[in-house]
Scaffold this motif. Structure first.
Motif, PDB file in Angstrom:
ATOM      1  N   GLN A  39     -10.805  62.527  22.303  1.00 49.75           N
ATOM      2  CA  GLN A  39     -10.956  61.329  23.127  1.00 49.75           C
ATOM      3  C   GLN A  39     -12.211  61.382  23.998  1.00 49.75           C
ATOM      4  OE1 GLN A  39      -8.960  59.225  21.788  1.00 49.75           O
ATOM      5  NE2 GLN A  39      -8.093  61.029  20.791  1.00 49.75           N
ATOM      6  N   ILE A  40     -12.808  62.554  24.116  1.00 47.83           N
ATOM      7  CA  ILE A  40     -14.069  62.684  24.854  1.00 47.83           C
ATOM      8  C   ILE A  40     -15.180  62.455  23.841  1.00 47.83           C
ATOM      9  CG2 ILE A  40     -15.504  64.196  26.267  1.00 47.83           C
ATOM     10  CD1 ILE A  40     -12.885  65.780  26.884  1.00 47.83           C
ATOM     11  N   LYS A  41     -15.749  61.249  23.866  1.00 49.37           N
ATOM     12  CA  LYS A  41     -16.704  60.918  22.808  1.00 49.37           C
ATOM     13  C   LYS A  41     -17.835  60.044  23.316  1.00 49.37           C
ATOM     14  CE  LYS A  41     -14.916  56.749  20.726  1.00 49.37           C
ATOM     15  NZ  LYS A  41     -14.712  56.093  19.473  1.00 49.37           N
ATOM     16  N   VAL A  42     -18.931  60.163  22.597  1.00 46.45           N
ATOM     17  CA  VAL A  42     -20.079  59.286  22.773  1.00 46.45           C
ATOM     18  C   VAL A  42     -20.107  58.424  21.519  1.00 46.45           C
ATOM     19  CG1 VAL A  42     -22.585  59.151  22.968  1.00 46.45           C
ATOM     20  CG2 VAL A  42     -21.330  61.008  24.111  1.00 46.45           C
ATOM     21  N   PRO A  43     -19.940  57.112  21.666  1.00 49.72           N
ATOM     22  CA  PRO A  43     -19.926  56.268  20.467  1.00 49.72           C
ATOM     23  C   PRO A  43     -21.288  56.283  19.764  1.00 49.72           C
ATOM     24  CG  PRO A  43     -19.216  55.037  22.424  1.00 49.72           C
ATOM     25  CD  PRO A  43     -19.733  56.362  22.887  1.00 49.72           C
ATOM     26  N   MET A  44     -21.264  56.656  18.514  1.00 50.76           N
ATOM     27  CA  MET A  44     -22.457  56.653  17.674  1.00 50.76           C
ATOM     28  C   MET A  44     -22.008  56.141  16.310  1.00 50.76           C
ATOM     29  SD  MET A  44     -24.055  60.335  18.817  1.00 50.76           S
ATOM     30  CE  MET A  44     -25.563  60.218  17.913  1.00 50.76           C
ATOM     31  N   TYR A  45     -22.927  55.640  15.532  1.00 51.26           N
ATOM     32  CA  TYR A  45     -22.584  55.135  14.215  1.00 51.26           C
ATOM     33  C   TYR A  45     -23.342  55.932  13.156  1.00 51.26           C
ATOM     34  CZ  TYR A  45     -21.941  52.125  10.244  1.00 51.26           C
ATOM     35  OH  TYR A  45     -21.610  51.664   9.007  1.00 51.26           O
ATOM     36  N   PRO A  46     -22.702  56.307  12.070  1.00 46.90           N
ATOM     37  CA  PRO A  46     -21.336  56.027  11.640  1.00 46.90           C
ATOM     38  C   PRO A  46     -20.330  57.081  12.098  1.00 46.90           C
ATOM     39  CG  PRO A  46     -22.527  57.003   9.814  1.00 46.90           C
ATOM     40  CD  PRO A  46     -23.488  56.917  10.969  1.00 46.90           C
ATOM     41  N   ALA A 139     -22.487  74.372  12.628  1.00 52.63           N
ATOM     42  CA  ALA A 139     -23.392  74.118  11.505  1.00 52.63           C
ATOM     43  C   ALA A 139     -22.609  73.842  10.225  1.00 52.63           C
ATOM     44  CB  ALA A 139     -24.332  75.306  11.302  1.00 52.63           C
ATOM     45  N   LEU A 140     -21.529  74.583  10.022  1.00 52.37           N
ATOM     46  CA  LEU A 140     -20.682  74.347   8.851  1.00 52.37           C
ATOM     47  C   LEU A 140     -20.126  72.927   8.874  1.00 52.37           C
ATOM     48  CD1 LEU A 140     -19.314  75.443   6.294  1.00 52.37           C
ATOM     49  CD2 LEU A 140     -17.473  76.303   7.776  1.00 52.37           C
ATOM     50  N   CYS A 141     -19.693  72.467  10.038  1.00 51.50           N
ATOM     51  CA  CYS A 141     -19.199  71.091  10.165  1.00 51.50           C
ATOM     52  C   CYS A 141     -20.282  70.086   9.806  1.00 51.50           C
ATOM     53  CB  CYS A 141     -18.703  70.823  11.591  1.00 51.50           C
ATOM     54  SG  CYS A 141     -17.189  71.677  12.016  1.00 51.50           S
ATOM     55  N   LEU A 142     -21.487  70.325  10.306  1.00 50.20           N
ATOM     56  CA  LEU A 142     -22.589  69.398  10.017  1.00 50.20           C
ATOM     57  C   LEU A 142     -22.945  69.395   8.535  1.00 50.20           C
ATOM     58  CD1 LEU A 142     -24.945  69.905  13.093  1.00 50.20           C
ATOM     59  CD2 LEU A 142     -23.524  67.916  12.563  1.00 50.20           C
ATOM     60  N   VAL A 143     -23.001  70.552   7.930  1.00 47.78           N
ATOM     61  CA  VAL A 143     -23.365  70.637   6.509  1.00 47.78           C
ATOM     62  C   VAL A 143     -22.321  69.928   5.641  1.00 47.78           C
ATOM     63  CG1 VAL A 143     -23.617  72.230   4.550  1.00 47.78           C
ATOM     64  CG2 VAL A 143     -24.800  72.690   6.712  1.00 47.78           C
ATOM     65  N   LEU A 144     -21.051  70.232   5.854  1.00 51.15           N
ATOM     66  CA  LEU A 144     -20.005  69.608   5.035  1.00 51.15           C
ATOM     67  C   LEU A 144     -19.877  68.117   5.353  1.00 51.15           C
ATOM     68  CD1 LEU A 144     -17.295  72.427   4.999  1.00 51.15           C
ATOM     69  CD2 LEU A 144     -18.976  71.850   3.239  1.00 51.15           C
ATOM     70  N   GLY A 145     -20.031  67.779   6.631  1.00 50.07           N
ATOM     71  CA  GLY A 145     -19.976  66.370   7.010  1.00 50.07           C
ATOM     72  C   GLY A 145     -21.097  65.570   6.387  1.00 50.07           C
ATOM     73  N   GLY A 154     -26.444  58.185   0.995  1.00 48.98           N
ATOM     74  CA  GLY A 154     -27.643  58.898   0.546  1.00 48.98           C
ATOM     75  C   GLY A 154     -27.978  60.059   1.468  1.00 48.98           C
ATOM     76  N   LEU A 155     -28.632  61.075   0.916  1.00 47.46           N
ATOM     77  CA  LEU A 155     -28.864  62.316   1.652  1.00 47.46           C
ATOM     78  C   LEU A 155     -29.796  62.140   2.848  1.00 47.46           C
ATOM     79  CD1 LEU A 155     -28.361  65.327   1.971  1.00 47.46           C
ATOM     80  CD2 LEU A 155     -30.250  65.737   0.374  1.00 47.46           C
ATOM     81  N   SER A 156     -30.941  61.505   2.664  1.00 51.20           N
ATOM     82  CA  SER A 156     -31.884  61.423   3.789  1.00 51.20           C
ATOM     83  C   SER A 156     -31.309  60.624   4.947  1.00 51.20           C
ATOM     84  CB  SER A 156     -33.230  60.865   3.340  1.00 51.20           C
ATOM     85  OG  SER A 156     -33.075  59.572   2.802  1.00 51.20           O
ATOM     86  N   LYS A 157     -30.611  59.537   4.646  1.00 49.11           N
ATOM     87  CA  LYS A 157     -29.983  58.750   5.724  1.00 49.11           C
ATOM     88  C   LYS A 157     -28.826  59.542   6.355  1.00 49.11           C
ATOM     89  CE  LYS A 157     -28.319  54.241   7.024  1.00 49.11           C
ATOM     90  NZ  LYS A 157     -27.900  52.913   6.597  1.00 49.11           N
ATOM     91  N   ALA A 158     -28.076  60.274   5.544  1.00 51.53           N
ATOM     92  CA  ALA A 158     -26.968  61.078   6.075  1.00 51.53           C
ATOM     93  C   ALA A 158     -27.484  62.137   7.040  1.00 51.53           C
ATOM     94  CB  ALA A 158     -26.185  61.719   4.935  1.00 51.53           C
ATOM     95  N   ILE A 159     -28.579  62.772   6.713  1.00 49.52           N
ATOM     96  CA  ILE A 159     -29.172  63.767   7.614  1.00 49.52           C
ATOM     97  C   ILE A 159     -29.648  63.083   8.895  1.00 49.52           C
ATOM     98  CG2 ILE A 159     -31.121  65.350   7.931  1.00 49.52           C
ATOM     99  CD1 ILE A 159     -30.820  66.026   4.899  1.00 49.52           C
ATOM    100  N   ALA A 160     -30.279  61.918   8.735  1.00 55.69           N
ATOM    101  CA  ALA A 160     -30.832  61.206   9.891  1.00 55.69           C
ATOM    102  C   ALA A 160     -29.749  60.737  10.860  1.00 55.69           C
ATOM    103  CB  ALA A 160     -31.670  60.017   9.425  1.00 55.69           C
ATOM    104  N   PRO A 165     -28.847  63.717  15.121  1.00 61.48           N
ATOM    105  CA  PRO A 165     -28.447  63.387  16.493  1.00 61.48           C
ATOM    106  C   PRO A 165     -27.436  64.371  17.091  1.00 61.48           C
ATOM    107  CG  PRO A 165     -28.153  61.488  15.018  1.00 61.48           C
ATOM    108  CD  PRO A 165     -28.477  62.672  14.171  1.00 61.48           C
ATOM    109  N   PHE A 166     -26.837  65.212  16.259  1.00 61.88           N
ATOM    110  CA  PHE A 166     -25.769  66.090  16.717  1.00 61.88           C
ATOM    111  C   PHE A 166     -26.210  67.532  16.959  1.00 61.88           C
ATOM    112  CE2 PHE A 166     -23.893  62.612  14.332  1.00 61.88           C
ATOM    113  CZ  PHE A 166     -22.962  62.131  15.253  1.00 61.88           C
ATOM    114  N   VAL A 167     -27.436  67.862  16.617  1.00 57.34           N
ATOM    115  CA  VAL A 167     -27.897  69.252  16.712  1.00 57.34           C
ATOM    116  C   VAL A 167     -27.898  69.740  18.162  1.00 57.34           C
ATOM    117  CG1 VAL A 167     -29.848  70.807  16.325  1.00 57.34           C
ATOM    118  CG2 VAL A 167     -29.163  69.198  14.545  1.00 57.34           C
ATOM    119  N   LEU A 168     -28.477  68.998  19.071  1.00 61.94           N
ATOM    120  CA  LEU A 168     -28.509  69.416  20.475  1.00 61.94           C
ATOM    121  C   LEU A 168     -27.085  69.542  21.025  1.00 61.94           C
ATOM    122  CD1 LEU A 168     -30.005  70.175  23.043  1.00 61.94           C
ATOM    123  CD2 LEU A 168     -30.182  67.731  23.570  1.00 61.94           C
ATOM    124  N   GLY A 169     -26.233  68.588  20.702  1.00 66.55           N
ATOM    125  CA  GLY A 169     -24.833  68.658  21.139  1.00 66.55           C
ATOM    126  C   GLY A 169     -24.137  69.891  20.581  1.00 66.55           C
TER     127      GLY A 169
END
Length: 188
Positions: A39-46, A139-145, A154-160, A165-169
């Protein structure tokens, strides 16, 4: 690391030596913690940014790899059947086929990874290693996500939109989780 350190695994809650009732209670408490962290979230899309990736590896490290993964799976099952435990007090099977599915399905593996590493000395007794284990779980969450998200956009948009946006977090939440884990480390 010495053989002595390996013979005494990091187990601050000592859940492996507790009764089945204690472990079941730990699963309930852990799934509540995960529901609250959702429930502690920053709304981002998608994909929203939540505190789930703080709680998931921390539960793995505190509970051990097996019970940590079981706890996360229990929480995911609660979400899948419609209980409002996911981000935004949401639930339902649709979340396990949408843009967040890869991240959700990565969580048990991330908890298991953090727990496995904690049991091998990457824990609160060695905060630098604890940070590295939390960061590896994130990192595992980001890679699988991103891998799942790439099948949708698509891969490039998925990375973007699903990783960058989640790396610093991920770094900040990993540091917070490692610091929290240090509070549970044995003294002396």
């Amino acid at each position: 690391m010495t053989d002595l350190a390996l013979s005494r695994p990091f187990s601050p809650l000592r859940l492996e030596s507790r009764s089945l009732a204690w472990r079941a209670g730990a699963v309930i408490v852990g799934s509540l913690l995960l529901a609250l962290s959702s429930q502690i979230k920053v709304p981002m899309y998608p994909v929203p940014m939540t505190m789930q990736t703080f709680a998931v590896p921390l539960i793995g490290a505190l509970y051990g790899w097996r019970l940590g993964a079981v706890t996360v799976i229990a929480w995911l099952l609660q979400g899948c059947v419609g209980l409002p435990v996911l981000a935004g007090a949401a639930g339902g099977a649709a979340y396990f086929a949408g843009p967040t599915a890869g991240y959700l399905l990565a969580f048990p593996f991330a908890a298991a990874l953090a727990g496995w590493l904690a049991e091998r000395g990457w824990n609160g007794s060695r905060v630098g290693f604890a940070f590295a284990s939390m960061l590896a779980a994130n990192a595992l969450c980001l890679v699988l996500g991103v891998a799942w998200l790439a099948t949708l956009i698509g891969l490039s948009k998925a990375i973007a939109v699903g990783a960058t946006p989640f790396v610093l977090g991920a770094v900040l939440k990993s540091a917070l989780a490692a610091t929290t884990l240090k509070a549970f480390a044995p003294r002396g």
